[in-house]
Design an enzyme around this catalytic site. Structure first.
Site, mmCIF file in Angstrom:
data_model
loop_
_atom_site.group_PDB
_atom_site.id
_atom_site.type_symbol
_atom_site.label_atom_id
_atom_site.label_comp_id
_atom_site.label_asym_id
_atom_site.label_seq_id
_atom_site.Cartn_x
_atom_site.Cartn_y
_atom_site.Cartn_z
ATOM 1 N N ASP A 12 32.858 -107.708 -123.728
ATOM 2 C CA ASP A 12 33.496 -108.313 -124.499
ATOM 3 C C ASP A 12 35.301 -107.646 -124.318
ATOM 4 O OD1 ASP A 12 33.773 -109.512 -126.424
ATOM 5 O OD2 ASP A 12 32.623 -108.666 -127.892
ATOM 6 N N ASN A 60 30.459 -119.739 -127.963
ATOM 7 C CA ASN A 60 31.689 -120.251 -127.401
ATOM 8 C C ASN A 60 32.819 -120.897 -127.113
ATOM 9 O OD1 ASN A 60 31.602 -117.223 -125.382
ATOM 10 N ND2 ASN A 60 32.121 -116.439 -127.393
HETATM 11 C C1 IPE Z 1 29.388 -112.090 -126.244
HETATM 12 O O1 IPE Z 1 30.991 -111.812 -127.466
HETATM 13 C C2 IPE Z 1 29.466 -113.362 -125.954
HETATM 14 C C3 IPE Z 1 30.161 -112.753 -123.923
HETATM 15 C C4 IPE Z 1 30.361 -111.677 -124.261
HETATM 16 C C5 IPE Z 1 30.860 -113.686 -123.391
HETATM 17 P P1 IPE Z 1 31.473 -112.273 -128.427
HETATM 18 O O2 IPE Z 1 32.866 -112.414 -128.552
HETATM 19 O O3 IPE Z 1 31.565 -113.876 -128.196
HETATM 20 O O4 IPE Z 1 30.373 -112.871 -129.156
HETATM 21 P P2 IPE Z 1 30.982 -111.927 -130.979
HETATM 22 O O5 IPE Z 1 30.914 -113.359 -131.964
HETATM 23 O O6 IPE Z 1 31.260 -110.564 -131.550
HETATM 24 O O7 IPE Z 1 28.965 -111.742 -131.847
HETATM 25 C C1 IPE Z 2 34.260 -111.529 -124.144
HETATM 26 O O1 IPE Z 2 35.261 -111.890 -124.884
HETATM 27 C C2 IPE Z 2 35.166 -112.747 -123.115
HETATM 28 C C3 IPE Z 2 34.423 -113.595 -123.487
HETATM 29 C C4 IPE Z 2 33.368 -113.848 -124.547
HETATM 30 C C5 IPE Z 2 34.881 -115.761 -122.974
HETATM 31 P P1 IPE Z 2 36.631 -111.971 -126.331
HETATM 32 O O2 IPE Z 2 37.372 -113.309 -126.017
HETATM 33 O O3 IPE Z 2 35.098 -112.200 -127.244
HETATM 34 O O4 IPE Z 2 37.310 -110.656 -127.154
HETATM 35 P P2 IPE Z 2 37.389 -110.371 -128.577
HETATM 36 O O5 IPE Z 2 35.628 -110.105 -128.531
HETATM 37 O O6 IPE Z 2 37.599 -111.329 -129.499
HETATM 38 O O7 IPE Z 2 38.197 -109.015 -128.570
HETATM 39 MG MG MG Z 3 34.360 -111.366 -128.374
#
Ligand code: IPE
Ligand code: IPE
Ligand code: MG
Length: 242
Positions: A12, A60
């Site tokens: 993340d 996502n």
């Molecule tokens: C969790 O991250 C999913 C992945 C790393 C693929 P998110 O960024 O989607 O999770 P939330 O929204 O912070 O819970």
């Molecule tokens: C994790 O990074 C990757 C995916 C969920 C695909 P994020 O895109 O969730 O990054 P933040 O949480 O917005 O920083």
């Molecule tokens: Mg995230």
């Protein structure tokens, strides 16, 4: 260093990494892919038997179309680019999640990569793609119910093992260690059943900045954890003396 049998990672923080630099979020994802490559290779070197990366959740799909499309094409390029390295390192690729929701070209690349790496034995790399643990659990319940109605399964014989075997992770041990980058103290619908007794480690480091040194720090912490499984510390000491 104590090496987990199954390391699971919630990768993340790509978006925040880019936003902090006034860059488009996608650049964060591009850097995130490079981190994934480094971490996969280090886990392989350390002989981690199972590595599972949360790459795209069922939630996502709700992100803006441009981001979803760009992530899908990034995934496709990554898989095509890394095939040779997976073969060289004898890593088998595996996928969990609702694969049927992925665009056809990504699905095809995944299937081909899984086929080409099927006989590799040194590490199992599982990508959680379009993955949601509740989906997975509901699907397992549905499958067992079908078998019961068809007379193939006696409902009174359903136990934890039957249930585990109905999940997409049937042929893997449960993760013993979970790392989440970028500070969020939540599971975000990842492996809810399988993480029942995993040690959880959350680091504020954003995924694109997470490196080999950060991984070693996390593993050192894993080595210091006392895994109790509901017992008392005294009982565990007794067991290790025996
Ligand atoms: C969790 O991250 C999913 C992945 C790393 C693929 P998110 O960024 O989607 O999770 P939330 O929204 O912070 O819970
Ligand atoms: C994790 O990074 C990757 C995916 C969920 C695909 P994020 O895109 O969730 O990054 P933040 O949480 O917005 O920083
Ligand atoms: Mg995230």
């Amino acid at each position: 260093m104590r090496i987990p049998e199954h390391l699971a990672i919630i990768m993340d923080g790509n978006g925040r990494w880019a936003e902090q630099r006034n860059l488009p979020r996608m650049l964060g994802h591009h850097h995130g892919v490079e981190t994934a490559k480094v971490i996969i290779e280090e886990c392989r070197r350390l002989r981690v038997p199972y590595l599972t990366l949360y790459a795209f959740s069922s939630e996502n799909w709700g992100r803006p179309d441009e981001e979803v499309d760009a992530l899908m094409s990034l995934l496709n390029t990554f898989l095509e680019r890394e095939l040779q390295s997976l073969l060289t390192h004898r890593i088998r690729l595996n996928v969990i999640g609702s694969i049927r929701r992925l665009p056809a070209p990504v699905r095809e690349t995944l299937v081909q990569t899984m086929e080409r790496t099927a006989s590799n034995r040194d590490m199992v790399l599982t990508l959680a793609l379009s993955y949601g643990a509740r989906d997975e659990i509901v699907e397992a319940a549905r499958m067992l119910a079908h078998d019961a109605v068809a007379g193939l399964l006696d409902p009174s014989e359903i136990d934890e093992k039957t249930f585990s075997n109905a999940l997409q992770t049937a042929d893997m041990p449960d993760p013993d260690f979970l790392i989440r980058t970028s500070g969020e103290m939540r599971i975000s619908n990842f492996l809810l059943w399988q993480l029942a007794y995993a040690e959880i480690y959350v680091t504020p480091v954003l995924w694109p900045d997470f490196g080999v040194v950060d991984l070693h720090q996390a593993l050192a912490e894993f080595g210091r954890r006392e895994r109790r499984y509901g017992l008392t510390g005294g009982q565990l000491q007794h067991e290790t003396r025996e």
